[in-house]
Design a protein around this motif. Structure first.
Motif, mmCIF file in Angstrom:
data_model
loop_
_atom_site.group_PDB
_atom_site.id
_atom_site.type_symbol
_atom_site.label_atom_id
_atom_site.label_comp_id
_atom_site.label_asym_id
_atom_site.label_seq_id
_atom_site.Cartn_x
_atom_site.Cartn_y
_atom_site.Cartn_z
ATOM 1 N N LYS A 1 72.438 68.350 39.315
ATOM 2 C CA LYS A 1 73.301 68.750 40.427
ATOM 3 C C LYS A 1 73.111 70.204 40.827
ATOM 4 O O LYS A 1 73.242 70.556 41.998
ATOM 5 C CB LYS A 1 74.774 68.555 40.022
ATOM 6 N N ARG A 2 72.886 71.056 39.842
ATOM 7 C CA ARG A 2 72.753 72.482 40.148
ATOM 8 C C ARG A 2 71.370 72.948 39.698
ATOM 9 O O ARG A 2 71.133 73.210 38.518
ATOM 10 C CB ARG A 2 73.857 73.283 39.457
ATOM 11 N N ILE A 3 70.519 73.074 40.684
ATOM 12 C CA ILE A 3 69.115 73.355 40.368
ATOM 13 C C ILE A 3 68.783 74.811 40.648
ATOM 14 O O ILE A 3 68.850 75.282 41.789
ATOM 15 C CB ILE A 3 68.183 72.441 41.179
ATOM 16 N N LEU A 4 68.420 75.472 39.575
ATOM 17 C CA LEU A 4 68.026 76.873 39.672
ATOM 18 C C LEU A 4 66.609 76.955 40.208
ATOM 19 O O LEU A 4 65.705 76.294 39.692
ATOM 20 C CB LEU A 4 68.072 77.468 38.257
ATOM 21 N N LEU A 5 66.419 77.754 41.254
ATOM 22 C CA LEU A 5 65.057 77.986 41.733
ATOM 23 C C LEU A 5 64.599 79.337 41.205
ATOM 24 O O LEU A 5 65.083 80.385 41.639
ATOM 25 C CB LEU A 5 65.018 77.970 43.271
ATOM 26 N N LEU A 6 63.679 79.286 40.262
ATOM 27 C CA LEU A 6 63.108 80.511 39.705
ATOM 28 C C LEU A 6 61.816 80.762 40.468
ATOM 29 O O LEU A 6 60.743 80.341 40.053
ATOM 30 C CB LEU A 6 62.820 80.292 38.215
ATOM 31 N N ASN A 7 61.953 81.447 41.570
ATOM 32 C CA ASN A 7 60.856 81.518 42.528
ATOM 33 C C ASN A 7 60.088 82.836 42.411
ATOM 34 O O ASN A 7 60.545 83.788 41.784
ATOM 35 C CB ASN A 7 61.427 81.380 43.943
ATOM 36 N N GLY A 8 58.926 82.867 43.039
ATOM 37 C CA GLY A 8 58.206 84.124 43.200
ATOM 38 C C GLY A 8 58.872 84.933 44.307
ATOM 39 O O GLY A 8 59.812 84.462 44.968
ATOM 40 N N HIS A 9 58.406 86.127 44.526
ATOM 41 C CA HIS A 9 58.992 86.978 45.556
ATOM 42 C C HIS A 9 58.811 86.371 46.943
ATOM 43 O O HIS A 9 57.789 85.757 47.224
ATOM 44 C CB HIS A 9 58.347 88.365 45.524
ATOM 45 N N ILE B 1 65.940 73.332 36.499
ATOM 46 C CA ILE B 1 65.216 74.538 36.922
ATOM 47 C C ILE B 1 63.907 74.125 37.562
ATOM 48 O O ILE B 1 63.160 73.316 37.008
ATOM 49 C CB ILE B 1 64.910 75.468 35.722
ATOM 50 N N PHE B 2 63.679 74.665 38.730
ATOM 51 C CA PHE B 2 62.371 74.506 39.352
ATOM 52 C C PHE B 2 61.705 75.885 39.291
ATOM 53 O O PHE B 2 62.157 76.831 39.922
ATOM 54 C CB PHE B 2 62.521 74.019 40.797
ATOM 55 N N ALA B 3 60.636 75.977 38.486
ATOM 56 C CA ALA B 3 60.011 77.273 38.236
ATOM 57 C C ALA B 3 58.756 77.453 39.086
ATOM 58 O O ALA B 3 58.092 76.483 39.444
ATOM 59 C CB ALA B 3 59.662 77.410 36.757
ATOM 60 N N PHE B 4 58.464 78.696 39.376
ATOM 61 C CA PHE B 4 57.350 79.049 40.246
ATOM 62 C C PHE B 4 55.987 78.752 39.604
ATOM 63 O O PHE B 4 54.986 78.602 40.286
ATOM 64 C CB PHE B 4 57.436 80.535 40.589
ATOM 65 N N SER B 5 55.958 78.709 38.277
ATOM 66 C CA SER B 5 54.693 78.439 37.590
ATOM 67 C C SER B 5 54.974 77.726 36.277
ATOM 68 O O SER B 5 56.084 77.772 35.755
ATOM 69 C CB SER B 5 53.954 79.746 37.305
ATOM 70 N N ASP B 6 53.962 77.090 35.766
ATOM 71 C CA ASP B 6 54.103 76.475 34.448
ATOM 72 C C ASP B 6 54.445 77.543 33.417
ATOM 73 O O ASP B 6 55.195 77.302 32.467
ATOM 74 C CB ASP B 6 52.796 75.782 34.045
#
Lengths: 346, 346
Positions: B182-190, B246-251
DNA sequence: AATAATAACATTAACGTTAATGTTATTATT
DNA sequence: AATAATAACATTAACGTTAATGTTATTATT
C-alpha cells in the motif's frame, strides 16, 4: 570528425596579430611572453573555443602524459578500486590513464601492451595474467617504465607492489585452524599467478605449524570469475570430499560459495567456515559479514603510481622499487546479517 | 621514455634499401607495393621490434581510432558491464576506448570532454551526469560525434540509447501494488537524471491506475553510491514514515536496503518487499533473489556503439538515432537464498 | 656614452607518419 | 612500332604543435 572548422593556434595568432609560437608560449604560460599579451591571447583562445591538439603536442614533446593501466578484469571490484585510485592520483600529477582489459588472456595482454606502447604512454601499470612472461621481458629489454601491481615474477627483476600474500595465506589458514577447523579447502587462483602461489605457501606453513598434513585433494585452482567457485564446490561434493573450512582466493569467491552452500542446505559458519581475501568494503557487494584478509588497497595503488612517477622522473636510475604491502586478518563474526562496522573500517 | 633506441620507419627503410614511404605502404598493406617487398619489409620490421607510432600516424591521418567513453562511475557494476561490452564491440571494429570517470560531477564531466576532444577521439559515448547541459550543447555545436547512453535530455535533440524507464517504473510499482503493498517508497536517483524522472512518472502512473494518491513523503532522491540508501532509510524511519514496499533506483540500492532492514529486524519480504533495477546478473554481487526491472544491457551498449560507428561513417547525415530499449520485470521469489535461475538468464 | 643584459617577441626546424604526386621500367594496346 | 597503361617504387609536403634559435628595442651597467 567534425564539419565545424577546427580552431588552431594559427587562428588565434591571426586574430592576435602575433606568431603561432607566441600563442603557444602564452597558452603554456612560458616566461618569455608579457602578461598583457598572455591575457589577450587567453581571451581570444577562449572566445574561439580553442582546444589544444594533444596529439600534435605529444608528438613534438615526446610525452603523452598518459599512463597505460593494463588489468585482467575491470569488472572485478578489486581492479575497479585500483583503477579509480590510480586515475585520481595520476590526475593530481597531470597524467591521464588509458585502461585496457586483458581478460586474463596472454594474447590480449600482449596486444594491450603493444597498443599502449603504440599510443606512446609515458609508463605502464600492469597486473599481468602470468600465463607467460615474454612480454615482461620485452618491456624490460625496451626499458619501458612499468610497475607490476598485485602480482610479480620470481625470476624477473622488476618494480612491483604486491600484498604480503604469504602472510595473508598463513593468517587465513591459521584462523580457520584456530577455530577448530580440520579440513580446510583452499579455493585458490591459478598457480601461475604469484599471489596464488604465495597464499598456497602460507596455507601449507600454517598447516605444518599445526602438524597437519597437506592434502592436495583439498587444493583447487580456479579462475576468479563468476560461477567458477560454485562449479568447484559441486565437483568437490561430487567426489565426496569432506571439508569444514574454506580459504577463498577472493571475497567474491567466498561470497559465491557461502551463497551456494547455504542454498544446498549447509549452515554457515557452523558446517563450513569461510575466509575471503581483499576485504572489498563496498557496502553494495558484501552486506554479510565475512572474515577476510585485509590490506590497504588504496595504498597499494598509490604506491604503484609513486614508483612509476619516480621512474619517469629519473629514467637513468637502475634502481628497482619493490613494495610488499602488509596484510592482516579482518575478523568478522560470520553470520547472515549486516556488518555494522563497515563504516568505521579503513 | 626509453633509453633503448626507438625503431622508426626510417630504420626499416635503411635496412631494406627502400624509401620510408615504401615501408609505410608495405606495413599498411597498400596495393602499390609488391608482395615480395612487403614480405621482406615485414620481416625486417618484426626483427627490429618495430611498433608503429600511433601518435604520429593519428596526426597525419586525422583519426585516432579511439572512442571516448565518459561515465559517472566505473565502480558501478552497470557501468563496468557497459564499458566491457563497448570495449569488446569497438575492438572488433578496430577502435580502442579511452575511459574517463566523472564521479557524477559536472565540472569533471566538462574536463573529461575537453580531455577526450584534446586527445582527438573519433567519437564519444557519454552517460551524462545531467547537472547541467552546456557541455552537451557545446558538443552539438562543435558537431562532435557522440551518443548518450542510459540518460537523455528532453529539450536537446541528440542520439541516445536509453532503457524504457517509464515502463520500468510502471512495472515495478504495479508489481508491488499487485502484491498488496500500500505504501511504496520510491528510492529514486536525482530528478535531474532523465531515467529517474521517467521512473517517477511510471511510479505515479501505476499509483493513479490503482486510484492511489501520490504521497511525496514517500519519494526520495539520492545518489547511487554506497551508503546513501541506508542513510535514507534511517531518515525515513526517524520520521516515522511507514512503508511496506520499496522501488529502488538500482539493484545496488535495493541490496543495501534489504541488508540494512534485515539487520534492524525487518522481515524481507514479509514486512517490506523490494524491487530493484538493472538486473545486475553477476553471481558475485547478488546471491539473493531480487525482483528487478530487466533490460538487455549488452544490447544497449552495442546499440550505442552501432549508432556511433554509423555517425562516424556518415558524418554529413543529419539523422538522429534514438533507441529506447524495452524493459520488463524479472520476478524472483524474494527470499534469503540462492537464485538457481541465474545461469539460465539472459 | 658605450656596451651588456634582458624582455618580448618572430623565425625555423622538427616530432614520425602518410597522402599526394612524381618517376621509371615494364607490360598492354592498337 | 608507337603510345598508353600499369606496377612498383621514390620524393615532397603536410598534420599542429613546441624546442631551439634569431631579432630588435629597451633597460641596466660601468
Amino acid at each position: 570528425m567534425s564539419k565545424y572548422k577546427k580552431v588552431k593556434l594559427k587562428h588565434i595568432a591571426e586574430q592576435a596579430g602575433v606568431s603561432i609560437n607566441t600563442v603557444s608560449h602564452a597558452l603554456n604560460d612560458k616566461s618569455d611572453i608579457s602578461e598583457k599579451t598572455k591575457e589577450r591571447i587567453r581571451k581570444i583562445a577562449k572566445n574561439l573555443g580553442y582546444i589544444p591538439d594533444a596529439v600534435a603536442g605529444s608528438m613534438r614533446k615526446g610525452s603523452t602524459k598518459t599512463i597505460g593501466v593494463i588489468i585482467p578484469d575491470i569488472m572485478d571490484p578489486l581492479m575497479s578500486i585500483w583503477v579509480k585510485d590510480i586515475e585520481t592520483k595520476l590526475r593530481q600529477n597531470g597524467y591521464n590513464i588509458f585502461v585496457i582489459n586483458t581478460d586474463e588472456n596472454y594474447a590480449l595482454e600482449e596486444k594491450a601492451l603493444v597498443l599502449a606502447l603504440s599510443k606512446k604512454v609515458d609508463g605502464i601499470i600492469l597486473c599481468p595474467c602470468q600465463k607467460d612472461d615474454k612480454d615482461i621481458i620485452f618491456l624490460k629489454k625496451k626499458r619501458i617504465n612499468f610497475v607490476l601491481l598485485g602480482r610479480r615474477f620470481n625470476h624477473i627483476k622488476t618494480d612491483y607492489v604486491v600484498a604480503d600474500d604469504l602472510k595473508g595465506g598463513y593468517l587465513a589458514t591459521k584462523h580457520l585452524l584456530d577455530q577448530g577447523r580440520k579440513r580446510i579447502l583452499l579455493l585458490n587462483g591459478h598457480s601461475y599467478i604469484s599471489s596464488a602461489q604465495e597464499r598456497y605457501r602460507g596455507y601449507t606453513e600454517a598447516l605444518k605449524e599445526k602438524k597437519q598434513k597437506i592434502d592436495n585433494s583439498l587444493v583447487y585452482e580456479i579462475a576468479n570469475t563468476s560461477g567458477n567457485s560454485m562449479q568447484a564446490i559441486k565437483k568437490i561434493l561430487g567426489k565426496k570430499i569432506k571439508f569444514d573450512g574454506i580459504f577463498a582466493f577472493s571475497d567474491l569467491m567466498a561470497w559465491e560459495v557461502i551463497a551456494f552452500l547455504q542454498e544446498i542446505g549447509f549452515k554457515i559458519p557452523e558446517d563450513v567456515e569461510v575466509v575471503g581475501y581483499d576485504n572489498i568494503q563496498s557496502r553494495f557487494y558484501f552486506p554479510y559479514s565475512l572474515t577476510t584478509v585485509n590490506y590497504p588497497k588504496r595504498t597499494a595503488a598509490h604506491k604503484a603510481v609513486d614508483i612509476l612517477l619516480k621512474k619517469i622522473a629519473n629514467p637513468d636510475s637502475q634502481q628497482y622499487f619493490q613494495e610488499i604491502i602488509d596484510t592482516n586478518l579482518f575478523i568478522r563474526k560470520q553470520q547472515n546479517n549486516y556488518d555494522p562496522d563497515y563504516l568505521e573500517e579503513h
